[in-house]
Design a protein around this motif. Structure first.
Motif: not given
Length: 373
Positions: A63-82, A126-128, A173-177
């Motif tokens: 119930k999330l999105y792949y990173n490429t049309t190869r469908q061999d891995g999920l897209a980055a965590i922040w892009t799923q929100a987009i 791992f990033i704000y 606001m700081f970007w990282d921990f």
């Protein structure tokens, strides 16, 4: 966000947590195409584009999105929100009950994949700014569905970021921990998230925080002469100016939301200045830049789409509509007509090989938000 770049400022070695993205695999060969001669996209085309995006990138099990049309891995965590925002755009455009189901499914997908939105899990988060993109989407999902758990997750996520990221001494606001820098990609989204939570809860502290962070961002990241948004500010060093459409977009969105609430025209003027810079300085022959050389930057214009349309609709600035429609028509004509997939570079034919969901996402998002001519 996932990638980190490093730069040298004066004679000091300073690690800059930048929201820009590095290389991710080998890019497909880009070839100028022979676009179709039909004139303007239609509402039916918007549905076709989204259907194709889901066919090639949606993982119905996760119930999330792949990173490429190869469908061999999920897209980055922040892009799923987009992509979740995209799904909400489609529901608001169509009012299709099946699409509302998808909106709720993506929440569950994120819940399953990201430790139940446990904001204290510093392996998952791992990033704000990764958190804040989800907070924005969670708050919006509550507005659409009324589900209280979405609001609860948004509030707890906002509090986690605020308590860890906000500089109570110097503002911003700081970007990282590690607090290595204050970037546009956390400051302006914090304003957007705070304004959404304010609209839902009526808690004035969110409005106060939004005004505070916007004020810091305008003083430190916003060129008031031309509307250019700096990517980051490191300590007392000058702002680091790098042109990214999502930074322009979130600055626009933050300003429009504050304008709509306060009726202070200064916010609206900021939004128009940022939009003008994007249109007149970052675009070539009116076409937005082709960000994302096979990396996560391909999603940046999907974020810009969200907020330029808020300026048009909520800010009453219809002068930008033709520009947006020109970008959509150009990109749609240059789609891969076999798969109906679109590309990050609207001026060339979409590659027919493997492409990323990041680079295929922005035109689809534009099409859900923008009315056809």
């Amino acid at each position: 966000m996932k990638k980190i770049s490093y730069i040298l400022l004066t004679s000091l070695f300073i690690t800059v947590a930048s929201c820009s993205k590095g290389k991710e695999g080998a890019a497909p060969i880009e070839k100028p195409g022979k676009p179709e001669t039909n004139n303007n996209f239609t509402s039916a085309d918007a549905t076709t584009a989204y259907t194709a995006f889901n066919k090639y990138f949606y993982n119905s099990s996760a119930k999330l999105y792949y990173n490429t049309t190869r469908q061999d891995g999920l897209a980055a965590i922040w892009t799923q929100a987009i992509y979740w925002d995209m799904a909400m755009n489609v529901y608001e455009r169509t009012k299709d009950p099946a699409q509302l189901t998808r909106v709720n499914d993506i929440y569950q997908g994120g819940f399953n994949q990201y430790d139940g939105y446990n904001w204290d899990n510093t392996t998952t988060w791992f990033i704000y700014d990764d958190m804040m993109w989800w907070v924005i989407a969670l708050a919006r999902a509550n507005q659409i569905t009324g589900k209280p758990e979405y609001l609860q997750k948004a509030i707890s996520g906002f509090n986690r970021v605020w308590n860890g990221s906000y500089d109570s001494v110097n503002g911003g606001m700081f970007w990282d921990f590690k607090h290595s820098g204050k970037n546009a990609c956390i400051n302006y989204p914090t304003v957007i998230a705070a304004m959404r939570l304010y609209k839902i809860t009526g808690d004035a502290s969110y409005l106060d925080k939004a005004k505070s962070i916007y004020g810091w961002a305008k003083a430190n990241l916003f060129d008031t002469t031309n509307g250019r948004i700096a990517d980051h500010k490191i300590g007392n060093n000058p702002p680091g100016y790098e042109d990214y459409t999502y930074n322009q977009g979130t600055a626009i969105g933050a300003a429009v939301m504050l304008y709509k609430e306060t009726k202070d025209v200064a916010y609206l003027n900021d939004a128009k200045l940022a939009a003008d810079y994007t249109k007149n300085k970052m675009s070539t022959n009116s076409i937005l830049p082709a960000e994302g050389d096979f990396n996560e930057q391909g999603v940046l214009k999907a974020i810009f789409a969200q907020y330029i349309m808020q300026l048009i609709n909520d800010g009453g600035q219809s002068q930008y509509l033709d520009w947006v429609q020109t970008n959509i028509n150009t990109g749609w004509k240059n789609r891969d007509t076999e798969r109906n997939l679109t590309f990050r570079n609207y001026n060339i034919h979409c590659p027919t090989g493997d492409i990323q969901s990041y680079e295929a996402s922005s035109l689809v998002t534009f099409m859900q938000l923008c009315p056809p001519k």
